[in-house]
Design a protein around this motif. Structure first.
Motif, PDB file in Angstrom:
ATOM      1  N   GLN A   3      -1.137  -3.530   5.689  1.00  0.00           N
ATOM      2  CA  GLN A   3      -2.261  -3.600   4.745  1.00  0.00           C
ATOM      3  C   GLN A   3      -3.614  -3.844   5.647  1.00  0.00           C
ATOM      4  N   GLY A   4      -3.352  -4.742   6.572  1.00  0.00           N
ATOM      5  CA  GLY A   4      -4.487  -5.252   7.401  1.00  0.00           C
ATOM      6  C   GLY A   4      -4.796  -4.082   8.319  1.00  0.00           C
ATOM      7  N   LEU A   5      -3.697  -3.487   9.077  1.00  0.00           N
ATOM      8  CA  LEU A   5      -4.002  -2.523  10.186  1.00  0.00           C
ATOM      9  C   LEU A   5      -4.268  -1.163   9.626  1.00  0.00           C
ATOM     10  N   GLY A   6      -3.966  -0.878   8.260  1.00  0.00           N
ATOM     11  CA  GLY A   6      -4.297   0.387   7.788  1.00  0.00           C
ATOM     12  C   GLY A   6      -3.365   1.613   8.336  1.00  0.00           C
ATOM     13  N   ASP A   7      -2.055   1.079   8.739  1.00  0.00           N
ATOM     14  CA  ASP A   7      -1.178   2.229   9.118  1.00  0.00           C
ATOM     15  C   ASP A   7      -1.164   3.246   7.930  1.00  0.00           C
ATOM     16  N   THR A   8      -0.702   4.462   8.419  1.00  0.00           N
ATOM     17  CA  THR A   8      -0.366   5.561   7.593  1.00  0.00           C
ATOM     18  C   THR A   8       0.882   5.985   7.599  1.00  0.00           C
ATOM     19  N   ILE A   9       1.609   5.765   8.855  1.00  0.00           N
ATOM     20  CA  ILE A   9       2.832   6.100   8.981  1.00  0.00           C
ATOM     21  C   ILE A   9       3.719   4.871   9.855  1.00  0.00           C
ATOM     22  N   PHE A  10       5.077   4.534   9.354  1.00  0.00           N
ATOM     23  CA  PHE A  10       5.754   3.675  10.089  1.00  0.00           C
ATOM     24  C   PHE A  10       7.148   4.103  10.664  1.00  0.00           C
ATOM     25  N   VAL A  11       7.492   4.263  11.981  1.00  0.00           N
ATOM     26  CA  VAL A  11       8.661   4.732  12.090  1.00  0.00           C
ATOM     27  C   VAL A  11       9.686   3.742  12.187  1.00  0.00           C
ATOM     28  N   SER A  12      10.864   3.652  11.347  1.00  0.00           N
ATOM     29  CA  SER A  12      11.535   2.585  11.419  1.00  0.00           C
ATOM     30  C   SER A  12      13.062   3.109  12.106  1.00  0.00           C
ATOM     31  N   ARG A  26       9.343  -3.191  -1.558  1.00  0.00           N
ATOM     32  CA  ARG A  26       9.358  -3.440  -2.988  1.00  0.00           C
ATOM     33  C   ARG A  26       8.341  -4.431  -3.184  1.00  0.00           C
ATOM     34  N   ILE A  27       8.334  -5.594  -2.216  1.00  0.00           N
ATOM     35  CA  ILE A  27       7.288  -6.716  -2.460  1.00  0.00           C
ATOM     36  C   ILE A  27       5.831  -6.083  -2.191  1.00  0.00           C
ATOM     37  N   SER A  28       5.631  -5.063  -1.215  1.00  0.00           N
ATOM     38  CA  SER A  28       4.275  -4.400  -1.214  1.00  0.00           C
ATOM     39  C   SER A  28       3.869  -3.746  -2.379  1.00  0.00           C
ATOM     40  N   LYS A  29       4.975  -2.954  -3.036  1.00  0.00           N
ATOM     41  CA  LYS A  29       4.523  -2.374  -4.375  1.00  0.00           C
ATOM     42  C   LYS A  29       4.255  -3.223  -5.226  1.00  0.00           C
ATOM     43  N   ASP A  30       4.913  -4.267  -5.457  1.00  0.00           N
ATOM     44  CA  ASP A  30       4.466  -5.367  -6.666  1.00  0.00           C
ATOM     45  C   ASP A  30       3.282  -6.063  -6.385  1.00  0.00           C
ATOM     46  N   LEU A  31       2.928  -6.192  -5.063  1.00  0.00           N
ATOM     47  CA  LEU A  31       1.709  -6.938  -4.854  1.00  0.00           C
ATOM     48  C   LEU A  31       0.435  -5.724  -4.748  1.00  0.00           C
ATOM     49  N   GLU A  32       0.759  -4.670  -4.719  1.00  0.00           N
ATOM     50  CA  GLU A  32      -0.172  -3.673  -4.569  1.00  0.00           C
ATOM     51  C   GLU A  32      -0.810  -3.451  -3.236  1.00  0.00           C
ATOM     52  N   PHE A  33       0.147  -3.756  -2.304  1.00  0.00           N
ATOM     53  CA  PHE A  33      -0.523  -3.577  -0.945  1.00  0.00           C
ATOM     54  C   PHE A  33      -0.283  -2.088  -0.611  1.00  0.00           C
ATOM     55  N   HIS A  34      -1.084  -1.959   0.660  1.00  0.00           N
ATOM     56  CA  HIS A  34      -1.043  -0.406   1.170  1.00  0.00           C
ATOM     57  C   HIS A  34       0.428  -0.337   1.759  1.00  0.00           C
ATOM     58  N   ARG A  35       1.095   0.921   1.459  1.00  0.00           N
ATOM     59  CA  ARG A  35       2.440   0.946   2.020  1.00  0.00           C
ATOM     60  C   ARG A  35       2.400   2.266   2.719  1.00  0.00           C
ATOM     61  N   PRO A  36       2.597   2.221   4.019  1.00  0.00           N
ATOM     62  CA  PRO A  36       2.612   3.620   4.912  1.00  0.00           C
ATOM     63  C   PRO A  36       3.746   4.446   4.478  1.00  0.00           C
TER      64      PRO A  36
END
Length: 195
Positions: A3-12, A26-36
């Motif tokens: 959310q803070g960095l504005g990442d568009t992609i994350f390689v896990s 799941r937490i990011s979705k519930d809190l409506e955070f940006h999800r890369p």
């Protein structure tokens, strides 16, 4: 963090971090955070480095093998044949009550069993990036990875996309074994049992 960095992609990674990623998503979705978009590259890296060369040479010497035996489908049978010969020599030594021969053949048998256990463990190990760098130049590794990504399969898996593309690195230390046969070689070594 995304959310803070504005990442568009994350390689896990594809190990334990993927479980945490699922919870985080799941937490990011519930809190409506940006999800890369999340990518995980799941592959099997197969190569024959210096340690592999040493162990394959020891297997060849101990079990009277040739390079082609590792991908021919008869590796297990050839190794079992050698163990049968060792067992016959042990039996003969017992019958002759030759303590010296008994110790010799018993030592060879134990050494052969230990070699197989070590071989299976080595080939089951996932190589580290540092090990790949020790065996291959970085430009070679990058080209191999680019080729793998060009021929990859992408599958949606829950919150992430998984890239599946196995890599068989060129055989620097064993050029007579074709990298295309590495999957069979790895499977053959894994299938060799120790009694």
């Amino acid at each position: 963090m995304a959310q803070g960095l504005g990442d568009t992609i994350f390689v896990s990674g594809s190990g334990g971090s993927s479980i945490y990623g699922c919870i985080s998503d799941r937490i990011s979705k519930d809190l409506e955070f940006h999800r890369p978009i999340t990518l995980a590259w799941q592959s099997k890296d197969r190569y024959l480095g210096m340690a592999h060369k040493i162990i394959l040479r020891d297997l060849m010497k101990t079990f009277s093998l040739i390079s082609e035996d590792f991908s021919s489908g008869f590796l297990k049978e050839k190794i079992e044949k050698k163990f049968n010969e060792l067992s016959a020599n042990l039996k003969d030594s017992k019958e002759r009550d030759s303590r010296e021969d008994l110790e010799y053949w018993s030592g060879l048998q134990n050494s052969a069993k230990n070699l197989l256990v070590f071989s299976r463990n080595l080939f089951a190990t996932t190589p580290s990036f540092i090990d790949l760098l020790a065996n291959y130049r970085s430009d070679t590794t990058i080209k191999i990875w680019e080729n793998a990504l060009d021929t990859q399969e992408v599958h949606e898996y829950g919150y992430m996309y998984q890239i599946r593309s196995d890599i068989n690195y060129p055989g620097i230390f064993f050029p007579e074994i074709d990298p295309a046969s590495f999957p069979e070689l790895y499977t053959a070594i894994d299938n060799v049992g120790v009694n």
